[in-house]
Design a protein around this motif. Structure first.
Motif, mmCIF file in Angstrom:
data_model
loop_
_atom_site.group_PDB
_atom_site.id
_atom_site.type_symbol
_atom_site.label_atom_id
_atom_site.label_comp_id
_atom_site.label_asym_id
_atom_site.label_seq_id
_atom_site.Cartn_x
_atom_site.Cartn_y
_atom_site.Cartn_z
ATOM 1 N N CYS A 116 0.830 -1.211 0.000
ATOM 2 C CA CYS A 116 0.000 0.000 0.000
ATOM 3 C C CYS A 116 0.864 1.260 0.000
ATOM 4 O O CYS A 116 0.504 2.264 -0.618
ATOM 5 C CB CYS A 116 -0.943 0.000 1.196
ATOM 6 N N SER A 117 2.003 1.208 0.671
ATOM 7 C CA SER A 117 2.925 2.356 0.653
ATOM 8 C C SER A 117 3.471 2.579 -0.743
ATOM 9 O O SER A 117 3.571 3.722 -1.203
ATOM 10 C CB SER A 117 4.074 2.129 1.637
ATOM 11 N N LEU A 118 3.831 1.502 -1.439
ATOM 12 C CA LEU A 118 4.289 1.620 -2.820
ATOM 13 C C LEU A 118 3.196 2.202 -3.707
ATOM 14 O O LEU A 118 3.447 3.078 -4.537
ATOM 15 C CB LEU A 118 4.731 0.257 -3.349
ATOM 16 N N CYS A 119 1.965 1.747 -3.514
ATOM 17 C CA CYS A 119 0.832 2.286 -4.267
ATOM 18 C C CYS A 119 0.695 3.787 -4.014
ATOM 19 O O CYS A 119 0.494 4.569 -4.942
ATOM 20 C CB CYS A 119 -0.448 1.553 -3.882
ATOM 21 N N VAL A 124 0.824 9.260 -5.842
ATOM 22 C CA VAL A 124 1.129 10.664 -5.567
ATOM 23 C C VAL A 124 2.026 11.231 -6.656
ATOM 24 O O VAL A 124 1.851 12.370 -7.098
ATOM 25 C CB VAL A 124 1.770 10.805 -4.162
ATOM 26 N N ARG A 125 2.973 10.433 -7.137
ATOM 27 C CA ARG A 125 3.847 10.879 -8.228
ATOM 28 C C ARG A 125 3.001 11.199 -9.467
ATOM 29 O O ARG A 125 3.193 12.220 -10.116
ATOM 30 C CB ARG A 125 4.879 9.805 -8.546
ATOM 31 N N GLY A 126 2.056 10.336 -9.773
ATOM 32 C CA GLY A 126 1.188 10.571 -10.919
ATOM 33 C C GLY A 126 0.299 11.790 -10.740
ATOM 34 O O GLY A 126 0.097 12.566 -11.677
ATOM 35 N N LEU A 127 -0.232 11.966 -9.543
ATOM 36 C CA LEU A 127 -1.105 13.113 -9.293
ATOM 37 C C LEU A 127 -0.330 14.432 -9.351
ATOM 38 O O LEU A 127 -0.840 15.438 -9.841
ATOM 39 C CB LEU A 127 -1.814 12.952 -7.949
ATOM 40 N N ARG A 128 0.912 14.411 -8.852
ATOM 41 C CA ARG A 128 1.737 15.617 -8.971
ATOM 42 C C ARG A 128 1.999 15.940 -10.442
ATOM 43 O O ARG A 128 1.943 17.095 -10.855
ATOM 44 C CB ARG A 128 3.062 15.425 -8.244
ATOM 45 N N ALA A 129 2.318 14.908 -11.214
ATOM 46 C CA ALA A 129 2.597 15.115 -12.639
ATOM 47 C C ALA A 129 1.371 15.665 -13.359
ATOM 48 O O ALA A 129 1.485 16.493 -14.251
ATOM 49 C CB ALA A 129 3.049 13.808 -13.280
#
Length: 176
Positions: A116-119, A124-129
């Motif tokens: 879940c931490s990896l998810c 979050v990386r995708g949402l920032r992008a």
């Protein structure tokens, strides 16, 4: 303002609006079909385990009928113009999808908390992008991983220790 009859002769809706209503009806039918396989024996509260799926199916079917009625009487009249970009951000979708898929693939291997931490990190990386912000360097990724663990660990402990729901962990102790 025109009357609903005038709008039904000259529809003022997008094809996707009708598809939403039909999709809701189809989903309601699929849920109802699945609810038929659930036993209806009354439990402690006087209702069986199939009660909630039938309620959800009926509510979703009613929403589908109401959506179709709205479309056929002139479309979504109170709908604002969509905000955001004209096209989807496929790179951001790829990051979020990778997070969800890796979570599903690795949960039994590395445990609930780490998967879940990896998810969380990838989503979050995708949402920032998608917002046009930098995806994050190594320091930001480490912060995201710690934040993901701080969210996933209490959820894991709540389910395994308090609710006695068996979630995959790393150790046999049930705490990690």
């Amino acid at each position: 303002m025109t009357t609903p009859e005038a709008n039904s002769e000259n529809p003022n809706h997008r094809p996707g609006q009708l598809a939403m209503g039909i999709g809701a009806l189809i989903l309601a039918a699929v849920l109802a079909w699945g609810a038929m396989d659930i036993p209806s024996d009354a439990g402690y509260a006087g209702v069986g385990p199939n009660f909630l799926p039938w309620v959800i199916s009926a509510a979703l079917g009613l929403c589908g009928v109401m959506l179709i009625r709205e479309v056929l009487t002139g479309g979504y009249r109170q709908m604002e113009e969509p905000s955001g970009a004209a096209r989807g951000d496929w790179r951001a979708l790829a990051w979020v999808s990778a997070g969800v898929l890796l979570n599903a693939a690795l949960i039994t291997t590395i445990g609930f908390i780490l998967s879940c931490s990896l998810c969380f990190v990838l989503a979050v990386r995708g949402l920032r992008a998608s917002e046009g912000k930098p995806a994050g360097d190594l320091r930001q990724t480490a912060k995201d991983a710690v934040t993901g663990m701080l969210i996933a660990a209490p959820v894991f402990w709540l389910f395994t220790q308090l609710l006695a729901v068996n979630l995959p962990g790393i150790t046999a102790s049930g705490w990690i």
